[in-house]
Design an enzyme around this catalytic site. Structure first.
Site, PDB file in Angstrom:
ATOM      1  CB  VAL A   1      -0.956   0.014   1.224  1.00 24.39           C
ATOM      2  CG1 VAL A   1      -1.733   1.324   1.292  1.00 24.39           C
ATOM      3  CG2 VAL A   1      -1.917  -1.167   1.160  1.00 24.39           C
ATOM      4  CB  CYS A   2       4.080   2.038   1.707  1.00 29.16           C
ATOM      5  SG  CYS A   2       3.680   1.472   3.374  1.00 29.16           S
TER       6      CYS A   2
END
Length: 187
Positions: A46-47
């Site tokens: 997700v980062c």
């Protein structure tokens, strides 16, 4: 615990920015608007989507006098390696702070105890070094840079226009509210 209005705490860190390692302190942050964008770890899932989304609006933020500091508990060396190998992270021109000693994550209260990783958290700091906006989401929920941009515009407007407030979904140029006795119960 009061967060809004609290002071930025002292820190020193090394960042990766535009092909160089640079030292950054809390003194460098004061005097302008700043975003501290915490994320759990480099080389994750997700980062990079969030960091790329933020990279896309970075020129707009710079035009508004806002600097961006992404922060994870990885080192500045790891940030460079990620920047050099990931197409999404390769777009980043803002500061990527290394917080391997956990000072910054602890200062903001977002270090996960026993894990050594920062929560997914965003803090907007005003030029006086005071926290004006906070957002913390669970690890599996990514943030939206467009909404962050909207909130920063509202915070900047509110600070520069005493007596006015920005209602829900306020966008730049829209009508604000002027709180008064006569307005109570009329909204």
């Amino acid at each position: 615990m009061a967060i809004i209005g609290s002071e930025l705490k002292p820190f020193t860190a090394t960042a990766y920015k535009e092909g160089k390692f640079v030292d950054v302190t809390d003194a460098d942050v004061r005097g302008k608007w700043a975003v501290f964008f915490f994320y759990p770890a480099d080389f994750t899932f997700v980062c990079p989507t969030e960091l790329e989304d933020l990279a896309d609006i970075y020129p707009t933020l710079q035009g508004m006098g806002v600097e961006v500091y992404s922060v994870s508990t990885d080192t500045h060396f790891s940030h460079k390696a990620w920047h050099d190998t990931s197409p999404a992270i390769g777009k980043i021109n803002y500061y990527m702070l290394g917080d391997q000693n956990h000072d910054i994550s602890n200062n903001f209260g977002v270090l996960r105890e026993g894990v050594g990783l920062a929560d997914r958290a965003t803090f907007v700091i005003d030029p006086e070094g005071k926290i004006q906006l906070v957002e913390i989401t669970p690890e599996g929920v990514g943030r939206n840079a467009a909404e962050l941009l909207r909130k920063i515009k509202a915070a900047q407007y509110w600070q520069s226009h005493p007596g006015e407030v920005c209602p829900a979904k306020w966008e730049e140029g829209e009508t604000t509210l002027a709180p008064s006795f006569d307005l109570v119960g009329k909204i």
